[in-house]
Design a protein around this motif. Structure first.
Motif, PDB file in Angstrom:
ATOM      1  N   MET A  31       0.601  -1.152  -0.265  1.00  0.00           N
ATOM      2  CA  MET A  31      -0.208  -0.018  -0.110  1.00  0.00           C
ATOM      3  C   MET A  31       1.314   1.325  -0.189  1.00  0.00           C
ATOM      4  O   MET A  31       1.974   1.200   0.417  1.00  0.00           O
ATOM      5  N   ASP A  32       0.876   1.989  -1.074  1.00  0.00           N
ATOM      6  CA  ASP A  32       1.378   3.465  -1.048  1.00  0.00           C
ATOM      7  C   ASP A  32       0.587   4.466  -0.192  1.00  0.00           C
ATOM      8  O   ASP A  32       0.379   4.715   0.560  1.00  0.00           O
ATOM      9  N   CYS A  33       1.753   5.373   0.573  1.00  0.00           N
ATOM     10  CA  CYS A  33       1.944   6.778   1.086  1.00  0.00           C
ATOM     11  C   CYS A  33       0.039   7.356   0.385  1.00  0.00           C
ATOM     12  O   CYS A  33       0.136   7.673  -0.312  1.00  0.00           O
ATOM     13  N   GLU A  34      -0.860   7.297   1.033  1.00  0.00           N
ATOM     14  CA  GLU A  34      -1.706   7.992   1.324  1.00  0.00           C
ATOM     15  C   GLU A  34      -1.728   9.939   0.486  1.00  0.00           C
ATOM     16  O   GLU A  34      -2.496  10.308   0.089  1.00  0.00           O
ATOM     17  N   VAL A  35      -0.298  10.774   1.220  1.00  0.00           N
ATOM     18  CA  VAL A  35      -0.335  11.754   1.401  1.00  0.00           C
ATOM     19  C   VAL A  35       1.318  11.731   0.259  1.00  0.00           C
ATOM     20  O   VAL A  35       0.576  12.939  -0.780  1.00  0.00           O
ATOM     21  N   CYS A  36       2.155  11.208  -0.080  1.00  0.00           N
ATOM     22  CA  CYS A  36       3.527  11.760  -1.470  1.00  0.00           C
ATOM     23  C   CYS A  36       2.680  10.410  -2.236  1.00  0.00           C
ATOM     24  O   CYS A  36       3.512  10.980  -3.718  1.00  0.00           O
ATOM     25  N   HIS A  37       1.884   9.430  -2.319  1.00  0.00           N
ATOM     26  CA  HIS A  37       1.850   7.734  -3.510  1.00  0.00           C
ATOM     27  C   HIS A  37       3.383   7.658  -3.860  1.00  0.00           C
ATOM     28  O   HIS A  37       3.303   7.275  -5.128  1.00  0.00           O
ATOM     29  N   GLU A  38       4.538   7.769  -3.437  1.00  0.00           N
ATOM     30  CA  GLU A  38       5.657   7.657  -3.859  1.00  0.00           C
ATOM     31  C   GLU A  38       6.235   6.656  -3.054  1.00  0.00           C
ATOM     32  O   GLU A  38       6.996   5.734  -3.689  1.00  0.00           O
TER      33      GLU A  38
END
Length: 183
Positions: free
Chosen positions: A1-8
């Motif tokens: 699951m990717d970070c919901e803020v940076c999506h990186e």
């Protein structure tokens, strides 16, 4: 699951908040968590190894007698593989099967902490066997209780427990007869 803020970066922090009965979940990476204030910037990071090793560091919660036991354990060494209790506490793994015997007197406090107070492994039970195993465990508990009451010479209470054991035994016999008749 990717970070919901940076999506990186991958999300390593998963927060669940309940505000006025409403549930919200946030999944962020450590970098974004520090930026958003979910973590303090000078806070150390811990690996799963650190977490598990921390479970073995229980000196602060013990009484003086237990502390001396734990200090005694730190100097113990397994005669078979040579690993010390201190090494075990650091890495969280034993060197061999004999370590369990060598350090056995010091393991129950650890097992209680790790397994929510349980020191006996009972395993999983298939659903169709659950009732039978549950009765067997209940009978074992009653028999231990009966023995304890007899040793304490509490014969009236022991008679009540004996009657409970007989009732379960009779119930089991009736069920077995019913099963044999159905087959």
């Amino acid at each position: 699951m990717d970070c919901e803020v940076c999506h990186e970066r991958p999300a390593t922090l998963h927060l669940t908040n309940f505000i006025n009965g409403k549930k919200t979940e946030v999944h962020v990476c450590q970098h974004c968590a520090q930026e958003k204030g979910y973590l303090e910037t000078d806070e150390e990071t811990y690996s799963i190894h650190d977490l598990l090793s921390g479970l073995f560091n229980f000196n602060s919660t013990f009484t003086n007698h237990q502390e001396s036991n734990t200090q005694e354990a730190t100097h113990k060494v397994c005669k078979h593989c040579g690993i010390s209790y201190q090494q075990f506490a650091k890495i969280g793994k034993f060197g061999c099967g004999e370590c369990y015997r060598e350090f056995s007197e010091h393991l129950n406090p650890i097992f209680r902490r790790v397994h929510s107070g349980n020191t006996v492994h009972r395993g999983k039970i298939p659903k169709r066997q659950y009732v039978n195993l549950q009765k067997k465990r209940l009978l074992d508990d009653y028999r231990k209780e009966l023995q304890r009451l007899i040793e304490q010479e509490k014969f009236e209470e022991a008679a009540e427990v004996r009657d409970k054991i007989k009732a379960i035994d009779q119930e089991t016999v009736v069920e077995d007869r019913n099963k044999d008749g159905e087959a």
